[in-house]
Design a protein around this motif. Structure first.
Motif, PDB file in Angstrom:
ATOM      1  N   PHE B 106       0.597  -1.289  -0.034  1.00  0.00           N
ATOM      2  CA  PHE B 106      -0.005  -0.032   0.128  1.00  0.00           C
ATOM      3  C   PHE B 106       0.858   1.195   0.166  1.00  0.00           C
ATOM      4  O   PHE B 106       0.769   2.321  -0.626  1.00  0.00           O
ATOM      5  CB  PHE B 106      -0.954   0.068   1.118  1.00  0.00           C
ATOM      6  N   VAL B 107       1.957   1.161   0.845  1.00  0.00           N
ATOM      7  CA  VAL B 107       2.742   2.327   0.950  1.00  0.00           C
ATOM      8  C   VAL B 107       3.346   2.855  -0.354  1.00  0.00           C
ATOM      9  O   VAL B 107       3.457   3.760  -0.768  1.00  0.00           O
ATOM     10  CB  VAL B 107       3.837   2.151   2.233  1.00  0.00           C
ATOM     11  N   ARG B 108       3.955   1.736  -0.945  1.00  0.00           N
ATOM     12  CA  ARG B 108       4.771   1.929  -2.268  1.00  0.00           C
ATOM     13  C   ARG B 108       3.364   2.298  -3.339  1.00  0.00           C
ATOM     14  O   ARG B 108       3.731   3.287  -4.067  1.00  0.00           O
ATOM     15  CB  ARG B 108       5.030   0.411  -2.647  1.00  0.00           C
ATOM     16  N   LYS B 109       2.395   1.837  -3.505  1.00  0.00           N
ATOM     17  CA  LYS B 109       1.247   2.118  -4.284  1.00  0.00           C
ATOM     18  C   LYS B 109       0.780   3.640  -4.284  1.00  0.00           C
ATOM     19  O   LYS B 109       0.337   4.196  -5.137  1.00  0.00           O
ATOM     20  CB  LYS B 109       0.146   1.263  -4.507  1.00  0.00           C
ATOM     21  N   HIS B 110       0.970   4.163  -2.900  1.00  0.00           N
ATOM     22  CA  HIS B 110       0.537   5.469  -2.626  1.00  0.00           C
ATOM     23  C   HIS B 110       1.498   6.417  -2.518  1.00  0.00           C
ATOM     24  O   HIS B 110       1.199   7.448  -1.761  1.00  0.00           O
ATOM     25  CB  HIS B 110      -0.476   5.386  -1.391  1.00  0.00           C
ATOM     26  N   ARG B 111       2.691   6.093  -3.029  1.00  0.00           N
ATOM     27  CA  ARG B 111       3.976   7.004  -2.718  1.00  0.00           C
ATOM     28  C   ARG B 111       3.712   8.399  -3.188  1.00  0.00           C
ATOM     29  O   ARG B 111       4.636   9.382  -2.863  1.00  0.00           O
ATOM     30  CB  ARG B 111       5.155   6.199  -3.218  1.00  0.00           C
ATOM     31  N   GLU B 112       3.152   8.590  -4.228  1.00  0.00           N
ATOM     32  CA  GLU B 112       2.721   9.863  -5.001  1.00  0.00           C
ATOM     33  C   GLU B 112       1.851  10.649  -4.371  1.00  0.00           C
ATOM     34  O   GLU B 112       1.458  11.983  -4.423  1.00  0.00           O
ATOM     35  CB  GLU B 112       2.495   9.529  -6.366  1.00  0.00           C
ATOM     36  N   VAL B 113       1.187  10.176  -3.093  1.00  0.00           N
ATOM     37  CA  VAL B 113      -0.006  10.971  -2.598  1.00  0.00           C
ATOM     38  C   VAL B 113       0.778  11.636  -1.337  1.00  0.00           C
ATOM     39  O   VAL B 113       1.407  11.481  -0.580  1.00  0.00           O
ATOM     40  CB  VAL B 113      -1.049  10.036  -1.982  1.00  0.00           C
ATOM     41  N   SER B 114       0.579  13.060  -1.478  1.00  0.00           N
ATOM     42  CA  SER B 114       1.129  14.114  -0.488  1.00  0.00           C
ATOM     43  C   SER B 114       0.460  14.039   0.952  1.00  0.00           C
ATOM     44  O   SER B 114      -0.621  13.322   0.938  1.00  0.00           O
ATOM     45  CB  SER B 114       1.168  15.582  -1.252  1.00  0.00           C
ATOM     46  N   ALA B 115       1.359  14.460   1.840  1.00  0.00           N
ATOM     47  CA  ALA B 115       0.788  14.393   3.211  1.00  0.00           C
ATOM     48  C   ALA B 115      -0.308  15.315   3.237  1.00  0.00           C
ATOM     49  O   ALA B 115      -1.480  15.269   3.819  1.00  0.00           O
ATOM     50  CB  ALA B 115       1.686  15.144   4.236  1.00  0.00           C
ATOM     51  N   ALA B 116      -0.446  16.720   2.251  1.00  0.00           N
ATOM     52  CA  ALA B 116      -1.468  17.363   2.236  1.00  0.00           C
ATOM     53  C   ALA B 116      -2.768  16.696   1.817  1.00  0.00           C
ATOM     54  O   ALA B 116      -3.716  16.920   2.320  1.00  0.00           O
ATOM     55  CB  ALA B 116      -1.118  18.472   1.287  1.00  0.00           C
ATOM     56  N   ASN B 117      -2.510  15.667   0.861  1.00  0.00           N
ATOM     57  CA  ASN B 117      -3.573  15.096   0.072  1.00  0.00           C
ATOM     58  C   ASN B 117      -4.154  14.299   1.356  1.00  0.00           C
ATOM     59  O   ASN B 117      -5.585  14.323   1.420  1.00  0.00           O
ATOM     60  CB  ASN B 117      -3.069  14.061  -0.944  1.00  0.00           C
ATOM     61  N   TRP B 118      -3.483  13.470   2.198  1.00  0.00           N
ATOM     62  CA  TRP B 118      -3.970  12.729   3.114  1.00  0.00           C
ATOM     63  C   TRP B 118      -4.790  13.752   4.338  1.00  0.00           C
ATOM     64  O   TRP B 118      -5.997  13.073   4.856  1.00  0.00           O
ATOM     65  CB  TRP B 118      -3.081  11.922   4.031  1.00  0.00           C
ATOM     66  N   ARG B 119      -4.319  14.634   4.438  1.00  0.00           N
ATOM     67  CA  ARG B 119      -4.992  15.521   5.455  1.00  0.00           C
ATOM     68  C   ARG B 119      -6.145  16.223   4.897  1.00  0.00           C
ATOM     69  O   ARG B 119      -7.020  16.997   5.847  1.00  0.00           O
ATOM     70  CB  ARG B 119      -3.844  16.658   6.010  1.00  0.00           C
ATOM     71  N   ASP B 120      -6.387  16.618   3.634  1.00  0.00           N
ATOM     72  CA  ASP B 120      -7.510  17.188   3.006  1.00  0.00           C
ATOM     73  C   ASP B 120      -8.754  16.560   3.690  1.00  0.00           C
ATOM     74  O   ASP B 120      -9.073  15.544   3.767  1.00  0.00           O
ATOM     75  CB  ASP B 120      -7.339  16.621   1.468  1.00  0.00           C
ATOM     76  N   PRO B 121      -9.520  17.613   4.262  1.00  0.00           N
ATOM     77  CA  PRO B 121     -10.898  17.099   4.686  1.00  0.00           C
ATOM     78  C   PRO B 121     -11.750  16.301   4.184  1.00  0.00           C
ATOM     79  O   PRO B 121     -12.550  15.595   4.811  1.00  0.00           O
ATOM     80  CB  PRO B 121     -11.559  18.662   5.010  1.00  0.00           C
ATOM     81  N   GLN B 122     -11.557  16.163   2.806  1.00  0.00           N
ATOM     82  CA  GLN B 122     -12.345  15.337   1.730  1.00  0.00           C
ATOM     83  C   GLN B 122     -11.780  13.892   1.946  1.00  0.00           C
ATOM     84  O   GLN B 122     -12.755  12.907   1.334  1.00  0.00           O
ATOM     85  CB  GLN B 122     -12.445  16.158   0.417  1.00  0.00           C
ATOM     86  N   VAL B 123     -10.826  13.828   2.513  1.00  0.00           N
ATOM     87  CA  VAL B 123     -10.029  12.477   2.463  1.00  0.00           C
ATOM     88  C   VAL B 123      -9.921  12.161   3.992  1.00  0.00           C
ATOM     89  O   VAL B 123     -10.687  10.968   4.145  1.00  0.00           O
ATOM     90  CB  VAL B 123      -8.567  12.383   2.000  1.00  0.00           C
ATOM     91  N   LYS B 124      -9.514  12.758   4.818  1.00  0.00           N
ATOM     92  CA  LYS B 124      -9.212  12.446   6.247  1.00  0.00           C
ATOM     93  C   LYS B 124      -8.476  11.402   6.638  1.00  0.00           C
ATOM     94  O   LYS B 124      -7.776  11.389   7.698  1.00  0.00           O
ATOM     95  CB  LYS B 124     -10.789  12.589   6.825  1.00  0.00           C
TER      96      LYS B 124
END
Lengths: 137, 155
Positions: B106-124
């Motif tokens: 999972f970590v490898r597959k999502h390596r291009e997802v930024s910390a900001a993306n994870w923190r986005d309120p629409q993601v949470k």
């Protein structure tokens, strides 16, 4: 032979058949009345119970944290963001039709939000509220 | 007269047995979708290895902060179903925490997802697959159905 037939019939009807919200509320009210003689379910109490800020946990301080303040509205899971269909049977006819499912969700969510099991009286009031016109809003 | 009673008894026992038996494989999949998809997306079995699923299903009363317990036969049925469709036990789909989001794969597959993306309120949270994987509810996690929400541009 008659007794045998009666037992057989009872056994075959073991799985709970679909019920209405009022029937489910009445069953809880009956349970509550064993320790509170004269108890009758109150939609007003149910509404207050639903809106109450229990504040036992940070993530699920109240029922409304996931279900919103309007039972007819769709909700969102406070942790996973999964969409939750409306609680109100008026908006979602599948609600409160299976006693087993109702018990399962009371068992889970009362522990999540109240930090304890709900009493039969609380369950009766809550279902009564949702079955009433107030719960259709 | 005696044979009638015997028949009735057998029918009675058969009906008890039918209700008591674990649900067959087809029903186990339906049970998984309903029970494991009620609070979050039903995470596909291939995302974790079999020992992981077994451990998780044995500890449902402490399921990441919630009590997700089911009756014994449903638990056994879903557990077997998951393990039969699990990822190979090669470490890529393994996590001590049992969180799929912490498996090496999972970590490898999502390596291009930024910390900001994870923190986005629409993601949470990484548990919220559906925020970006628009086909998650249908079990589709392919890249062509990925749309990362961007609150900054109000998309």
């Amino acid at each position: 032979m008659k007794t045998f037939g009666a037992i057989l019939l009872a056994v075959c009807s073991l799985p709970a058949v679909a019920q209405t919200p009022s029937e489910i509320s009445a069953a809880y009210a009956e349970q509550a009345a064993t320790s509170q003689p004269g108890f009758s379910a109150s939609a007003d109490h149910g509404r207050a119970f639903f809106l109450k800020k229990w504040n036992v946990t940070e993530k699920m301080p109240s029922c409304t944290a996931c279900h919103t303040e309007r039972p007819s509205a769709a909700g969102v899971h406070a942790v996973t963001s999964k969409p939750i269909k409306p609680l109100s049977p008026a908006a979602n006819p599948q609600r409160f039709s299976s006693p087993a499912k109702v018990e399962k969700w009371f068992r889970r969510n009362c522990n999540d939000v109240l930090g304890r099991e709900c009493t039969p009286g609380e369950k009766a009031d809550f279902v009564q509220y949702l079955a009433s016109s107030g719960g259709a809003q | 007269m005696k044979s009638h009673r015997l028949l009735a008894a057998l029918l009675g026992l058969a009906s008890i047995a039918a209700y008591a038996a674990a649900p067959p494989a087809a029903d186990a999949g339906a049970a998984w979708k309903e029970e494991c998809g009620s609070c979050h997306v039903a995470y596909p079995p291939r995302l974790l290895n079999a020992p992981g699923w077994q451990r998780l299903m044995q500890g449902l009363e402490r399921h990441f902060g919630a009590n997700a317990q089911l009756d014994a036969q449903t638990t056994a049925s879903i557990s077997a179903w998951l393990q039969s469709r699990a990822a190979r036990s090669d470490g890529r789909h393994d996590a001590a925490s049992l969180r799929i989001s912490e498996t090496p794969w999972f970590v490898r597959k999502h390596r291009e997802v930024s910390a900001a993306n994870w923190r986005d309120p629409q993601v949470k949270s990484a548990a919220n697959c559906g925020a970006c994987h628009r086909g998650a509810e249908r079990g589709n996690f392919e890249e062509d159905e990925v749309m990362v929400p961007d609150s900054r541009s109000n998309r």
